[in-house]
Design an enzyme around this catalytic site. Sequence first.
Site, PDB file in Angstrom:
ATOM      1  N   ASP A   1       0.850  -1.186   0.000  1.00 48.80           N
ATOM      2  CA  ASP A   1       0.000   0.000   0.000  1.00 48.80           C
ATOM      3  C   ASP A   1       0.887   1.238   0.000  1.00 48.80           C
ATOM      4  O   ASP A   1       2.108   1.139   0.025  1.00 48.80           O
ATOM      5  CB  ASP A   1      -0.899   0.000   1.249  1.00 48.80           C
ATOM      6  CG  ASP A   1      -0.080  -0.075   2.531  1.00 48.80           C
ATOM      7  OD1 ASP A   1       0.334   0.992   3.032  1.00 48.80           O
ATOM      8  OD2 ASP A   1       0.186  -1.201   3.022  1.00 48.80           O
TER       9      ASP A   1
ATOM     10  N   ASP B   1       0.502   3.628   2.462  1.00 47.09           N
ATOM     11  CA  ASP B   1       0.202   4.230   3.758  1.00 47.09           C
ATOM     12  C   ASP B   1      -0.952   5.213   3.558  1.00 47.09           C
ATOM     13  O   ASP B   1      -1.990   4.804   3.044  1.00 47.09           O
ATOM     14  CB  ASP B   1       1.458   4.886   4.338  1.00 47.09           C
ATOM     15  CG  ASP B   1       1.437   4.958   5.867  1.00 47.09           C
ATOM     16  OD1 ASP B   1       0.745   4.117   6.477  1.00 47.09           O
ATOM     17  OD2 ASP B   1       2.094   5.824   6.429  1.00 47.09           O
TER      18      ASP B   1
END
Length: 283
Positions: free
Chosen positions: A220, A222
Site C-alpha cells: 500500500d 500508507d
Amino acid sequence: MANKVKVGIISGSGLGDSLHKIFNCSNTTCCENAKNEFGYPSSDLYHGSINGISIVLISRHGIGHKISPTAVNYRANIEALRLVGCTHLLASTACGSLTESIGRGQLVIPDSFLDRTNARKRTFYDGTSDKYSGVCHMPMEPAFDPRTSDILFQAAQKLGHNIKKGGTIVTIEGPRFSSKAESNALRLWGGHLVNMTTCPEVYLAKEAGLLYASVAMATDYDCWRDCENNVNAADVIAIFKQNVNKITDVLLEAVKMIGSTNWEQDIRELKDIIESSNVSAKN
C-alpha cells in the site's frame, strides 16, 4: 558445504498460516517445547530441509495472526531460533510504501531502519540473562547482514521478480496505522517503507550473532498519497496473499544459495563484533 548452516525463516503477515505447506517440508516435525528464558515464542518451530539445508520456520504473529506487533515476544523468537542452531535468519514483512518509486507488490531488500517503537524489549543485554551479561553497545551499520541481503536480492533477480536493493524501513509501534501527518514526516526523514515489526527483530538478531536479512513487500501507500485510498488491514493482507508466491520462491531460492556458500568468516566476524561491543566484559 564448507561449513554447516541452518536457516531460520520468520514469516510475516499473510505467510504464517501455511508455513509447513508452503515450504513443502515432507519430513517437517514440530518442536512443541520452544520456551526459553525470555518466554514463549510466537509459534511452534517447524523443522525441515530444502536441498539438504536445514531450516526452521516460525510465524511472527502466531498461527492465525493472533499476536499484535507490540505483543510479539521478539526476544523469545530470536533466542528460540538461536538455541536450535540457526546461523541465518530470513524474514518476510508487509510494508507501506513511502515513495512513488515503490509500488504495490514491489519487493525490496532493506539496508537500514528508523525505529519509532516505544513499548518493546529492545535488547538481550538488560541484566536479566547470564547468557547476555554486561552492556553491549552494538553497532547498527550495517543494520542488515550485507551478504545475506545480497543473496535475497540475487535470488529474486534469478527468478525474474521486480526487486529493489536498498531502502530504509521505518518501524512504528502500531497496531494503528500512521496519521497523514506522521506518514509525511516519515517521508521527510528519508523512509522508503513503513511497517510494525522490523524493530527490534533486526537488532536482536545481531545481538544473538545471527546473520539477518529481510525481504519486504510493499502492499500500500500508507496514507500520504492523495490519489490513493488510505491503507487498511484487509487490503494489506489481500495484496500480500496475491503475491505470496513471490516471497516463498525468493526464500526457497535464497536458502539454496546460502547453503552453497562459505559463511565461516562472516559468523566469526559477527561474534567478534559482539564481544568487542560488550564494554562490561572488558572491565
